[in-house]
Scaffold this motif. Structure first.
Motif, mmCIF file in Angstrom:
data_model
loop_
_atom_site.group_PDB
_atom_site.id
_atom_site.type_symbol
_atom_site.label_atom_id
_atom_site.label_comp_id
_atom_site.label_asym_id
_atom_site.label_seq_id
_atom_site.Cartn_x
_atom_site.Cartn_y
_atom_site.Cartn_z
ATOM 1 N N THR A 179 -60.025 -23.388 26.631
ATOM 2 C CA THR A 179 -61.069 -23.732 25.674
ATOM 3 C C THR A 179 -61.641 -22.479 25.023
ATOM 4 O OG1 THR A 179 -61.646 -25.694 26.975
ATOM 5 C CG2 THR A 179 -63.292 -24.896 25.423
ATOM 6 N N ILE B 221 -64.626 -29.877 30.365
ATOM 7 C CA ILE B 221 -64.263 -28.946 29.285
ATOM 8 C C ILE B 221 -65.176 -29.145 28.096
ATOM 9 C CG2 ILE B 221 -62.456 -28.310 27.663
ATOM 10 C CD1 ILE B 221 -60.416 -29.044 29.773
ATOM 11 N N VAL C 172 -67.290 -26.362 26.097
ATOM 12 C CA VAL C 172 -67.165 -26.143 24.651
ATOM 13 C C VAL C 172 -68.521 -26.220 23.981
ATOM 14 C CG1 VAL C 172 -66.214 -27.067 22.524
ATOM 15 C CG2 VAL C 172 -64.786 -26.943 24.561
ATOM 16 N N VAL D 287 -63.087 -26.443 16.661
ATOM 17 C CA VAL D 287 -63.015 -27.174 17.920
ATOM 18 C C VAL D 287 -64.095 -28.247 17.885
ATOM 19 C CG1 VAL D 287 -63.258 -27.044 20.429
ATOM 20 C CG2 VAL D 287 -62.175 -25.175 19.164
ATOM 21 N N ASP E 161 -58.518 -24.484 32.443
ATOM 22 C CA ASP E 161 -59.028 -25.322 31.367
ATOM 23 C C ASP E 161 -60.105 -24.595 30.569
ATOM 24 O OD1 ASP E 161 -57.341 -27.339 32.173
ATOM 25 O OD2 ASP E 161 -58.826 -28.300 33.458
ATOM 26 N N ALA F 33 -53.922 -26.726 28.453
ATOM 27 C CA ALA F 33 -54.965 -26.273 27.537
ATOM 28 C C ALA F 33 -54.375 -25.807 26.211
ATOM 29 C CB ALA F 33 -55.767 -25.150 28.189
ATOM 30 N N ARG G 82 -54.893 -29.857 18.296
ATOM 31 C CA ARG G 82 -55.997 -29.667 17.348
ATOM 32 C C ARG G 82 -55.503 -29.077 16.032
ATOM 33 N NH1 ARG G 82 -60.606 -31.995 16.042
ATOM 34 N NH2 ARG G 82 -62.032 -30.523 15.018
#
Length: 648
Positions: A252, A10, A14, A267, A248, A62, A69
């Protein structure tokens, strides 16, 4: 089966996505202080909730990661100026969970906490699967993208400096009922977003293959991306990928979209060791041996696996395009390694070219060369009324079909007589001879067009006729034409005969009265005569024969028929006959005829030469000329026969 990307991968997704969004040059852009309005839209259809491969749980994880976050960047969210709403959809769409609409995060820790709770609530729905409470609120049987996007638009303010919809789904637009099949999502949703700018609808599709699904999401993004500026420090704002291979990766992507539209949520990328990166397998070669078979409103496409990379193929994509170059029509069988598929719902009579590509995990290989154009079959159109050409005991029939119809294998004509006789004939062309008919009987014939799918309806009208035994029987007008030709010929012959007779008896006539001067009367054969006198004595003057008391008619053979009152006499030219004037007095009339007008020397000379030649063969045809004839340059008969005086 969808590929899995573990947590270590992941971070790579990202970082790659961030690089594609941010670019290499940092520029001034929008900060988190700019007001933004965001609607998060989640697909809760059965294809995810009832999945048996753990898709629902992975996507729930996810979303929990995004909620974690939120706790980390709560200060940034409070400093920012974002308003967040949530929508879920299946067959219908609603704001959900409760109290998760229009959460104003600016300097509002309670709203930020609620934002985190809403994310975890959605994650819990996915994790619950078949027991998800949301199934009591939304019909999760189908996927209706129009309902989802229209509901999202209703939660955006009429005016916003930065409006966005983050749209997560795992399937194509599939509303219930055939009335909405192949519905154009962009066209249906456009009124809901009309006039909104800046705007960004960012699709996040969960799937492992390109095709109609990816094309639909791409068209949504392109239609509803308007004037959105990048966040501060970004080179540009774009959304180049709309379909992601795993739950996943899709989760993201939702986080990345949230980052780019709020400019306050972030992120944090985690570098991935190079040793953990598995290079993707090479793309498979194009499939070979492509074969397209026409069917009733359908095409069956068959192929052979590619010459290289066949062992890595996980799916095949098939698409067909008509000659007009319209949007390709793709197969809908789903993920499959079968070497045959069928595309239905095509227009009969239309030619299509098809091509196939092999899929290797998430990589779509090159498309095969397109097939030859194949025309879709269907029952042929209805022929026109047959045209007929009569023959002896037969008829040649032909008809036409409306343009653009299905191919025809044979044309069939069926003829039935008034006496009950039925005869049928067929051929590969529109013109067919139907034999075995009875001459003189009346037949009614209809036409059909037929192919492998079936036979058309009978022709729009029947043809009525009677076969015949010969040219004259088959064409009776010829009899009348021949009769007319014979009649015209006879009339022509009579006219020629009469003209010849008239020319034969056409002579120049002179008259002498009582031995006086021989004066001309004019051209005969028939003249009226009026007796009159002057200083030279009595003479004959010409007048119209009709109504004249005396008239003369040259009948040939140097003889005249003279009529005076009731007295008629046949007299030789040059001989005298008696006639009466208007007072009843008797006079002697002597008529003479000449072939030419007296004084035409050349004509007389030519005639004299001809007479000489004729005399040499058969003797003279006229008596010698008198003195008066010599003076006039013509010949006259010197014989004289006296006739009795006319009566009256």
């Amino acid at each position: 089966m969808r590929a899995r990307i573990r947590a270590t991968t992941i971070a790579l997704v990202v970082s790659v996505a961030l690089a594609s969004v941010a670019g290499t040059a940092l520029v001034a852009g929008v900060t988190g202080l700019e007001p933004s309005d965001v609607v998060l839209v989640f697909d809760v259809s059965n294809s995810i909730l009832l999945s048996t491969d753990g898709t629902n749980v992975e996507f729930a994880d996810a979303l929990d990661g995004i909620a974690d976050r939120v706790q980390v960047v709560a200060t940034d969210l409070a400093a920012g100026n974002a308003q967040i709403s949530f929508v879920v959809f299946g067959r219908t769409a609603i704001p959900y969970p409760a109290n998760c609409a229009r959460l104003d995060l600016h300097n509002n820790p309670i709203a930020i906490t609620r934002f985190e709770q809403c994310l975890r609530s959605i994650a819990a729905e996915y994790r619950a699967g078949a027991k998800a409470p949301v199934r009591q609120r939304v019909n999760t049987q189908d996927t209706d993208h129009v309902a989802a996007l229209v509901e999202a638009a209703s939660l955006l303010p009429n005016r916003s400096s930065r409006a966005a919809v983050i749209f997560f789904t795992d399937g194509e637009h599939d509303p219930p009922g055939t009335a909405r099949d192949k519905e154009n999502v962009v066209a249906k949703v456009t009124p809901a977003f009309n006039g909104r700018t800046p705007l960004a609808v960012l699709p996040v599709g969960l799937g492992s293959r390109a095709g109609v699904f990816e094309s639909e999401l791409t068209s949504i993004y392109k239609a509803f991306f308007r004037d959105m500026q990048p966040c501060e420090g970004r080179a540009s704002f774009s959304w180049p990928q709309v379909v992601f291979p795993s739950p996943d990766a899709a989760g993201t992507a939702v986080a990345l979209a949230l980052q780019e539209v709020t400019c306050s949520f972030t992120v944090a990328p985690t570098p991935t060791p190079t040793s953990l990166i598995t290079p993707p397998p090479p793309s498979p070669a194009p499939p070979i041996g492509l074969r397209v078979l026409p069917g009733d409103g359908s095409l069956t496409i068959q192929w052979v696996p590619p010459s290289t990379g066949a062992e890595t193929v996980t799916d095949y994509l098939v698409r067909c395009r008509d000659a007009a170059g319209s949007e390709p029509i793709e197969s809908t069988e789903g993920v499959s390694t079968a070497l045959e598929t069928k595309i239905t719902g095509l227009t009969p009579g239309t030619g299509y070219q098809c091509e196939v590509a092999a899929v290797n995990g998430t990589t779509v290989g090159p498309w095969s060369p397109p097939s030859e154009k194949v025309v879709v079959l269907g029952i042929p159109g209805t022929p026109s009324q047959p045209r007929v050409e009569l023959l002896d005991g037969a008829a040649r029939l032909s008809s036409e079909l409306p343009g653009g119809g299905s191919p025809v294998d044979q044309y069939i004509y069926e003829c039935t007589s008034t006496a009950g006789q039925t005869v049928q004939a067929a051929g590969p062309t529109p013109t067919v001879v139907v034999g075995g008919l009875t001459n003189g009987q009346t037949f009614q014939c209809v036409g059909y067009a037929e192919n492998a799918i079936g036979r058309s309806a009978p022709s729009l009208a029947s043809a009525s006729f009677s076969p015949c035994g010969g040219v004259l029987d088959c064409n009776p007008w010829i009899k009348w034409a021949l009769a007319g030709i014979v009649l015209v010929a006879l009339l022509g012959a009579v006219a020629v005969f009469l003209r010849r007779q008239k020319l034969r008896n056409r002579v120049w006539i002179t008259a002498q009265v009582d031995g006086g001067e021989n004066r001309p009367l004019g051209w005969g054969p028939e003249l009226g005569i009026r007796l009159t006198q002057d200083d030279g004595g009595w003479f004959a003057a010409p007048m119209p024969a009709e109504g004249a008391r005396v008239h003369a008619r040259y009948r040939g053979e140097n003889r005249f028929v003279v009529t005076s009152g009731t007295h008629i006499v046949d007299v030789h030219q040059g001989d005298s006959t008696l006639i009466r004037d208007d007072s009843g007095a008797l006079h002697q009339l002597t008529l003479r005829r000449y072939a030419d007008r007296p004084g035409d020397r050349k004509a007389a000379s030519d005639r004299k030469a001809a007479s000489a030649r004729k005399a040499a063969r058969i003797g003279p045809d006229l008596p010698e000329t008198s003195d008066l004839g010599a003076r006039l340059g013509v010949r006259e008969d010197d014989s004289a026969s006296r006739a009795e005086p006319p009566e009256g």
